[in-house]
Scaffold this motif. Structure first.
Motif, PDB file in Angstrom:
ATOM      1  N   GLU A  52       0.829  -1.205   0.000  1.00 43.55           N
ATOM      2  CA  GLU A  52       0.000   0.000   0.000  1.00 43.55           C
ATOM      3  C   GLU A  52       0.870   1.265   0.000  1.00 43.55           C
ATOM      4  O   GLU A  52       0.613   2.225  -0.727  1.00 43.55           O
ATOM      5  N   GLN A  53       1.906   1.245   0.825  1.00 41.31           N
ATOM      6  CA  GLN A  53       2.790   2.416   0.946  1.00 41.31           C
ATOM      7  C   GLN A  53       3.482   2.718  -0.395  1.00 41.31           C
ATOM      8  O   GLN A  53       3.478   3.850  -0.866  1.00 41.31           O
ATOM      9  N   ALA A  54       4.072   1.682  -0.995  1.00 42.39           N
ATOM     10  CA  ALA A  54       4.820   1.899  -2.240  1.00 42.39           C
ATOM     11  C   ALA A  54       3.883   2.326  -3.369  1.00 42.39           C
ATOM     12  O   ALA A  54       4.227   3.189  -4.185  1.00 42.39           O
ATOM     13  N   ALA A  55       2.673   1.734  -3.405  1.00 43.36           N
ATOM     14  CA  ALA A  55       1.714   2.113  -4.453  1.00 43.36           C
ATOM     15  C   ALA A  55       1.304   3.579  -4.274  1.00 43.36           C
ATOM     16  O   ALA A  55       1.169   4.325  -5.246  1.00 43.36           O
ATOM     17  N   TRP A  56       1.137   3.996  -3.021  1.00 48.72           N
ATOM     18  CA  TRP A  56       0.756   5.404  -2.789  1.00 48.72           C
ATOM     19  C   TRP A  56       1.900   6.346  -3.196  1.00 48.72           C
ATOM     20  O   TRP A  56       1.665   7.362  -3.869  1.00 48.72           O
ATOM     21  N   ILE A  57       3.140   6.014  -2.834  1.00 44.82           N
ATOM     22  CA  ILE A  57       4.276   6.874  -3.216  1.00 44.82           C
ATOM     23  C   ILE A  57       4.323   6.976  -4.747  1.00 44.82           C
ATOM     24  O   ILE A  57       4.490   8.060  -5.305  1.00 44.82           O
ATOM     25  N   ALA A  58       4.136   5.826  -5.412  1.00 45.82           N
ATOM     26  CA  ALA A  58       4.171   5.831  -6.880  1.00 45.82           C
ATOM     27  C   ALA A  58       3.075   6.720  -7.453  1.00 45.82           C
ATOM     28  O   ALA A  58       3.247   7.352  -8.507  1.00 45.82           O
ATOM     29  N   SER A  59       1.927   6.793  -6.767  1.00 49.54           N
ATOM     30  CA  SER A  59       0.836   7.646  -7.268  1.00 49.54           C
ATOM     31  C   SER A  59       1.211   9.123  -7.153  1.00 49.54           C
ATOM     32  O   SER A  59       0.691   9.966  -7.873  1.00 49.54           O
ATOM     33  N   VAL A  60       2.125   9.453  -6.237  1.00 45.45           N
ATOM     34  CA  VAL A  60       2.616  10.843  -6.130  1.00 45.45           C
ATOM     35  C   VAL A  60       3.703  11.056  -7.191  1.00 45.45           C
ATOM     36  O   VAL A  60       3.639  11.984  -7.994  1.00 45.45           O
ATOM     37  N   ASN A  61       4.689  10.165  -7.200  1.00 47.62           N
ATOM     38  CA  ASN A  61       5.766  10.228  -8.196  1.00 47.62           C
ATOM     39  C   ASN A  61       6.622   8.963  -8.041  1.00 47.62           C
ATOM     40  O   ASN A  61       7.271   8.779  -7.009  1.00 47.62           O
ATOM     41  N   LEU A  84      13.010   5.567  -2.287  1.00 46.47           N
ATOM     42  CA  LEU A  84      12.572   5.095  -0.960  1.00 46.47           C
ATOM     43  C   LEU A  84      13.718   4.303  -0.331  1.00 46.47           C
ATOM     44  O   LEU A  84      14.241   3.359  -0.942  1.00 46.47           O
ATOM     45  N   HIS A  85      14.114   4.693   0.881  1.00 43.29           N
ATOM     46  CA  HIS A  85      15.159   3.991   1.628  1.00 43.29           C
ATOM     47  C   HIS A  85      14.491   3.157   2.715  1.00 43.29           C
ATOM     48  O   HIS A  85      13.778   3.712   3.567  1.00 43.29           O
ATOM     49  N   LEU A  86      14.717   1.849   2.694  1.00 40.89           N
ATOM     50  CA  LEU A  86      14.221   0.979   3.764  1.00 40.89           C
ATOM     51  C   LEU A  86      15.399   0.705   4.683  1.00 40.89           C
ATOM     52  O   LEU A  86      16.423   0.148   4.255  1.00 40.89           O
ATOM     53  N   SER A  87      15.252   1.110   5.924  1.00 37.96           N
ATOM     54  CA  SER A  87      16.398   1.106   6.827  1.00 37.96           C
ATOM     55  C   SER A  87      16.220   0.054   7.917  1.00 37.96           C
ATOM     56  O   SER A  87      15.120  -0.122   8.453  1.00 37.96           O
ATOM     57  N   LYS A  88      17.319  -0.619   8.231  1.00 43.98           N
ATOM     58  CA  LYS A  88      17.271  -1.671   9.256  1.00 43.98           C
ATOM     59  C   LYS A  88      17.255  -1.034  10.644  1.00 43.98           C
ATOM     60  O   LYS A  88      18.072  -0.153  10.940  1.00 43.98           O
ATOM     61  N   TYR A  89      16.334  -1.486  11.484  1.00 45.24           N
ATOM     62  CA  TYR A  89      16.232  -0.991  12.866  1.00 45.24           C
ATOM     63  C   TYR A  89      17.182  -1.765  13.784  1.00 45.24           C
ATOM     64  O   TYR A  89      17.408  -2.964  13.601  1.00 45.24           O
ATOM     65  N   TYR A  90      17.737  -1.056  14.763  1.00 43.47           N
ATOM     66  CA  TYR A  90      18.493  -1.678  15.864  1.00 43.47           C
ATOM     67  C   TYR A  90      17.887  -1.199  17.178  1.00 43.47           C
ATOM     68  O   TYR A  90      17.391  -0.077  17.248  1.00 43.47           O
ATOM     69  N   PRO A  91      17.920  -2.032  18.239  1.00 43.82           N
ATOM     70  CA  PRO A  91      17.309  -1.623  19.506  1.00 43.82           C
ATOM     71  C   PRO A  91      17.893  -0.301  20.006  1.00 43.82           C
ATOM     72  O   PRO A  91      19.102  -0.103  19.958  1.00 43.82           O
ATOM     73  N   ALA A  92      17.011   0.599  20.448  1.00 42.09           N
ATOM     74  CA  ALA A  92      17.471   1.890  20.975  1.00 42.09           C
ATOM     75  C   ALA A  92      16.374   2.492  21.842  1.00 42.09           C
ATOM     76  O   ALA A  92      15.202   2.110  21.736  1.00 42.09           O
ATOM     77  N   HIS A 104       6.666  -1.152  -7.516  1.00 47.68           N
ATOM     78  CA  HIS A 104       5.949   0.112  -7.722  1.00 47.68           C
ATOM     79  C   HIS A 104       6.873   1.291  -8.017  1.00 47.68           C
ATOM     80  O   HIS A 104       6.461   2.246  -8.661  1.00 47.68           O
ATOM     81  N   LEU A 105       8.090   1.258  -7.467  1.00 46.48           N
ATOM     82  CA  LEU A 105       8.959   2.438  -7.478  1.00 46.48           C
ATOM     83  C   LEU A 105      10.227   2.196  -8.300  1.00 46.48           C
ATOM     84  O   LEU A 105      10.748   1.079  -8.320  1.00 46.48           O
ATOM     85  N   LYS A 106      10.726   3.249  -8.909  1.00 47.70           N
ATOM     86  CA  LYS A 106      11.915   3.101  -9.767  1.00 47.70           C
ATOM     87  C   LYS A 106      13.212   2.996  -8.967  1.00 47.70           C
ATOM     88  O   LYS A 106      14.192   2.430  -9.443  1.00 47.70           O
ATOM     89  N   TYR A 107      13.225   3.574  -7.757  1.00 46.18           N
ATOM     90  CA  TYR A 107      14.468   3.560  -6.970  1.00 46.18           C
ATOM     91  C   TYR A 107      14.166   3.174  -5.521  1.00 46.18           C
ATOM     92  O   TYR A 107      13.489   3.919  -4.804  1.00 46.18           O
ATOM     93  N   VAL A 108      14.645   2.013  -5.109  1.00 46.39           N
ATOM     94  CA  VAL A 108      14.471   1.569  -3.714  1.00 46.39           C
ATOM     95  C   VAL A 108      15.849   1.166  -3.185  1.00 46.39           C
ATOM     96  O   VAL A 108      16.629   0.512  -3.908  1.00 46.39           O
ATOM     97  N   TYR A 109      16.147   1.558  -1.959  1.00 44.76           N
ATOM     98  CA  TYR A 109      17.463   1.272  -1.374  1.00 44.76           C
ATOM     99  C   TYR A 109      17.308   0.628  -0.004  1.00 44.76           C
ATOM    100  O   TYR A 109      16.305   0.830   0.679  1.00 44.76           O
ATOM    101  N   LEU A 110      18.333  -0.125   0.391  1.00 40.69           N
ATOM    102  CA  LEU A 110      18.377  -0.688   1.737  1.00 40.69           C
ATOM    103  C   LEU A 110      19.483   0.001   2.520  1.00 40.69           C
ATOM    104  O   LEU A 110      20.607   0.160   2.005  1.00 40.69           O
TER     105      LEU A 110
END
Ligand code: SF4
Length: 328
Positions: A228-237, A242-250, A273-279
């Motif tokens: 849902e999130q990626a489809a919505w971002i794509a509907s904007v542009n 989009l950067h998907l970032s790994k969480y660490y306890p904090a 959905h998106l042309k550029y996705v990063y980890l």
């Protein structure tokens, strides 16, 4: 202390801050949710004008911004305070405590940027919105001196102050913390609809925009939500990175770090959905380089913060000539 912008008196010596959608009603002698805007005798003051907790030269990829002057270094400054309350805050020492600060006014910061021969300033580390007056003044002066300005922000701000910032900020990375309104309200004290509205405004205004989602196990990591999130971002542009970032306890959250399998699964969904996705925050090989979304030509190679532009000519893919959303 400077008098704050965007507030009103609401009777007695009480004031209402209108900078962000919390609209804190603040008694004399008290501060709002962000802790850095204080009512003194019916006047609202900002406590963070020119009070910086950190100043450092960072690779722009660290913001993260992957498509805005890639491979360059940016002067990065933070203050203290935040208008959200995420229990896993990765910068809680400055967002939710009061750190040691040094006084640096806008003109001094600009001199520092020029002395270090850098081309821009990033307002980052803690939430820059709560230092609105300082960011506005500094970015105005920096723009006049030919420097660019970057904000790394949660995007939780009212429309009128946002419109002012858009006049002098050239790039933003917004933390889109998830795509579930209940999660947003409960975990961050923010509001998803406001963030979505602001993302759309910023994108429509033509500002360079990238988004980051910190993927937290059991909180915002469902496949349906990412779909849902990626489809919505794509509907904007669909060219917004989009950067998907790994969480660490904090801070107040001690669940184990995000499994790599989860990141890879969500990465694959977002890529539909998106042309550029990063980890980010991970050593995985996937999601670190930039490829042409049309012919898959390698455009930018990244190894840690080592960045090599290998497939871009005249802002286009050197192989198939596709126009790219990358500002060199
Ligand atoms: S900026 Fe701070 S004081 Fe103002 S409404 Fe938001 S949280 Fe409250």
């Amino acid at each position: 202390m400077r008098e704050a912008l965007f507030y009103e008196e609401i009777g007695g010596s009480k004031v209402r801050c209108n900078l962000c959608p919390h609209h804190c009603e603040i008694e004399d002698g008290h501060s709002g949710t962000c802790r850095v805007r204080i009512n003194k005798g019916g006047v609202l003051y900002t406590l963070t004008y020119g009070t910086l907790s950190s100043i450092s030269n960072d690779p722009i990829e660290k913001k993260p911004l992957y498509h805005f002057h890639p491979g360059t270094v940016i002067l990065s400054v933070g203050s203290w305070g935040c208008n959200m309350t995420c229990p896993w805050c990765q910068n809680w020492e400055i967002a939710h405590e009061k750190p040691q600060v040094q006084r640096v006014n806008p003109d001094r910061l600009i001199d520092l940027t020029l002395d270090r021969e850098l081309e821009g300033i990033a307002y980052t580390y803690n939430e820059p919105i709560v230092s609105f007056e300082f960011v506005l003044d500094t970015s105005r002066m920096a723009s006049a001196d030919g420097l660019y300005n970057v904000m790394v922000t949660n995007g939780y701000i009212e429309e009128a102050p946002l419109k002012l910032l858009l006049q002098t900020i050239q790039a933003m990375n917004i933390d889109l913390k998830g795509f579930n309104p209940k999660f947003y309200k409960k975990r961050t004290s923010g509001d998803l609809e406001t963030i979505k509205k602001n993302i759309k405004t910023i994108s429509d205004e033509g500002l360079h925009l990238e988004l980051t989602t910190l993927v937290i196990p059991g909180e915002n990591d469902s496949e349906e939500e990412m779909e849902e999130q990626a489809a919505w971002i794509a509907s904007v542009n669909d060219k917004i990175p989009l950067h998907l970032s790994k969480y660490y306890p904090a801070y107040k959250f001690n669940k184990p770090p995000t499994p790599d399998e989860t990141l890879l699964k969500l990465y694959a969904i977002a890529k539909k959905h998106l042309k550029y996705v990063y980890l980010g925050n991970t050593n995985l090989n996937q999601g670190r380089d930039t490829h042409c979304p049309v012919c898959d030509n390698l455009l930018i190679k990244r190894r840690g913060f080592n960045v090599e532009i290998v497939g871009i000519q005249d802002k286009k893919c050197s192989k198939c000539q596709t126009d790219l959303n990358i500002k060199l």
